[in-house]
Design a protein around this motif. Structure first.
Motif, short mmCIF file in Angstrom:
data_model
loop_
_atom_site.label_atom_id
_atom_site.label_comp_id
_atom_site.label_asym_id
_atom_site.label_seq_id
_atom_site.Cartn_x
_atom_site.Cartn_y
_atom_site.Cartn_z
N TRP A 4 0.83 -1.21 0.00
CA TRP A 4 0.00 0.00 0.00
C TRP A 4 0.87 1.26 0.00
CZ3 TRP A 4 -5.02 0.82 -0.81
CH2 TRP A 4 -5.89 -0.28 -0.77
N TRP A 7 2.13 1.69 -3.46
CA TRP A 7 1.08 2.16 -4.36
C TRP A 7 0.81 3.65 -4.19
CZ3 TRP A 7 -3.89 4.06 -3.14
CH2 TRP A 7 -4.75 4.21 -4.24
N ALA A 8 0.86 4.15 -2.94
CA ALA A 8 0.52 5.54 -2.68
C ALA A 8 1.70 6.48 -2.78
CB ALA A 8 -0.12 5.66 -1.28
N ALA A 13 3.62 6.40 -8.42
CA ALA A 13 2.56 7.24 -7.87
C ALA A 13 2.99 8.70 -7.86
CB ALA A 13 2.20 6.78 -6.45
N TRP A 17 1.32 11.83 -9.83
CA TRP A 17 0.93 13.03 -9.10
C TRP A 17 1.40 14.28 -9.85
CZ3 TRP A 17 1.58 13.18 -3.04
CH2 TRP A 17 0.83 14.24 -2.54
N VAL A 175 -2.57 12.23 -0.01
CA VAL A 175 -1.79 11.20 -0.71
C VAL A 175 -2.70 10.18 -1.37
CG1 VAL A 175 -0.15 9.31 -0.39
CG2 VAL A 175 0.22 11.50 0.77
N LEU A 176 -3.72 9.70 -0.66
CA LEU A 176 -4.63 8.71 -1.22
C LEU A 176 -5.44 9.29 -2.37
CD1 LEU A 176 -5.93 6.94 2.03
CD2 LEU A 176 -4.25 6.09 0.37
N CYS A 177 -5.81 10.55 -2.26
CA CYS A 177 -6.56 11.21 -3.33
C CYS A 177 -5.72 11.28 -4.60
CB CYS A 177 -6.99 12.61 -2.88
SG CYS A 177 -7.84 13.56 -4.16
N ALA A 179 -3.05 9.43 -5.35
CA ALA A 179 -2.76 8.09 -5.86
C ALA A 179 -3.98 7.49 -6.54
CB ALA A 179 -2.29 7.20 -4.72
N GLY A 180 -5.16 7.65 -5.96
CA GLY A 180 -6.37 7.10 -6.58
C GLY A 180 -6.69 7.77 -7.90
#
Length: 473
Positions: A4, A7-8, A13, A17, A175-177, A179-180
């Motif tokens: 994870w 991935w992020a 990633a 970004w 970060v999750l935003c 990466a997603g």
């Protein structure tokens, strides 16, 4: 957990970004234009001071971006960026400008999505980290606790022990935003930037044209060089055997070798020059050999090796091979050349050649027939496999005949070997028999064979695009 984190926050990633931030930067000109219009429509206020007006300006900027996304150059630029920064496999993306409106609309959808998502991620990336830092250090600063920063719970009114947790959570959300959103764009890139049916058809046509060029070059090189090597080998062998007893024959054989190699070098230079330059109409291109101009020389050079060759020539009512269509005369010469090469290499005895033009049901046809005795192939030695390669020249002869709508038959015949070719010349003209037949052969393959108007060896238009990019039975 490590997966994870990769991935992020991994290299892929982070690069995605950056790709989104570039999209946000590209949306800024549209956003600045629409925020001015929204502010004027709202009574001359500054749209940046109102979250609602800013969102309206953002929504109004997306249709403007979609319109500009229809420009043909948008797709190659987007493909280059997606391939380099989104880790999208290159073979899943289209090459070149959009050729159809369907491709333009798909490229426009990608452009709008990239800019729209990039603007959101850019805004979050710029605004959220400073607020997260404020929340993390809030318990350590009386000044910050006395100020009013942020909105709702994500503000300095949060409890001293809750604020750091909220700050870390805010950073994790950013970060999750990012990466997603990056993963979403990477998944949609092949869908919106992938080749359309028109792109696949154009690529298939280009590959077919390139393959046709390569096959034609292979046939030209095989027929010219293969025949020359066969003839020179036989001529040199015959001269060696009578070197002491018949000096006159040796001189004739050496002269034939010289003439054969000189002509072959010229043909080879012409073919390689076309492969290099891709220009079938250049002034220095060597004319392609034909029955009218080169058949007698071909027979003389083949006879110089000591093989007896009898030739019957019947041009028909025209009375001269020069009256044949140029493409038919050239391909017929190459078929005769290939037949002689096989007879010299594999035969054992005299060669009987017959070339005639005959008429059947008002349709002219050029018929080539060549027969010769066959030599017995030596049995393979112990532990040695019989050679199975070869035959490329006969396949090339069949391809030449098929290009003109004719056919080639080869195989055993009356205890020997026979090559028989039939090339259609079109219908019998109503005018005088000496006129040019024109007809099927000339009309069918002038463009397909890459033939220049003066009969030069050519390789077609695909050779120009490529710049920007053994025989026997």
């Amino acid at each position: 957990m490590r997966e994870w984190a990769g991935w992020a926050l991994g290299a892929r990633a982070r690069l995605r970004w950056v790709h989104q931030i570039l999209g946000g930067a590209l949306l800024m000109p549209y956003l600045l234009l629409t925020q001015v219009g929204v502010g004027m429509a709202a009574g001359g206020v500054n749209a940046w001071n109102s979250l609602g007006l800013t969102l309206i300006a953002y929504a109004a900027a997306l249709p403007l971006a979609a319109v500009t996304g229809l420009v043909g150059l948008v797709r190659p630029l987007s493909v280059a960026a997606a391939r380099a920064m989104c880790a999208v496999p290159g073979d899943t993306l289209a090459e070149g400008q959009a050729r159809s409106w369907a491709a333009r609309w798909r490229a426009s959808a990608w452009w709008t999505l990239h800019l729209g998502v990039g603007a959101v991620v850019s805004g979050v990336s710029l605004a959220a980290p400073p607020m997260a830092v404020v929340l993390i250090v809030l318990p350590l600063s009386d000044t910050l606790r006395g100020s009013h920063l942020g909105m709702g719970r994500l503000s300095t009114t949060a409890g001293a022990f809750v604020a750091p947790v909220l700050g870390v959570g805010l950073l994790a959300g950013v970060v999750l935003c990012a990466a997603g959103a990056g993963a979403l764009l990477a998944r949609l890139a092949p869908v919106l930037l992938g080749p359309t049916a028109a792109d696949r058809l154009a690529a298939a046509e280009e590959r077919a044209a390139d393959l046709a060029v390569r096959n034609r070059l292979a046939r030209e090189l095989h027929d010219a060089v293969g025949h020359a090597l066969s003839a020179v080998t036989l001529q040199a062998g015959a001269a060696r055997r009578v070197l002491d007893s018949d000096p006159g024959f040796v001189r004739e054989a050496l002269a034939a070798i010289e003439d054969t190699t000189r002509r072959t070098v010229g043909e080879l230079d012409a073919v390689l020059g076309l492969l290099r330059d891709g220009d079938p109409a250049r002034a220095d291109a060597a004319p392609a050999p034909t029955l009218a101009a080169d058949l007698d020389g071909l027979l003389a050079r083949s006879r110089a090796g000591g093989t007896t060759i009898t030739a019957e020539q019947h041009p028909g009512p025209a009375g001269d091979w020069a009256q044949l269509p140029a493409i038919a005369s050239r391909e017929a010469y190459r078929i005769v050349q290939e037949g002689l090469s096989n007879a010299l290499r594999h035969g054992a005895g005299p060669v009987a050649l017959r070339i005639r033009v005959h008429t059947s049901d008002r349709h002219r046809e050029l018929e080539i027939s060549m027969t010769n005795p066959t030599a017995q192939s030596p049995a393979p030695r112990a532990g040695e496999e019989r050679r199975t390669t070869g035959g490329r020249g006969l396949r090339g002869a069949a391809e030449r005949a098929a290009l003109l709508g004719g056919h080639v038959e080869t195989g055993p015949h009356d205890g020997g070997w026979r090559l028989r070719a039939s090339l259609p010349l079109g219908s019998v003209p109503d005018g005088p028999p000496g006129g040019s037949p024109g007809g099927f052969a000339e009309r069918l393959v002038r463009g397909a064979a890459g033939e220049s108007p003066d009969g030069n060896v050519a390789v077609g238009r695909a050779a120009g695009r490529r710049r920007s990019r053994g025989a026997g039975r």
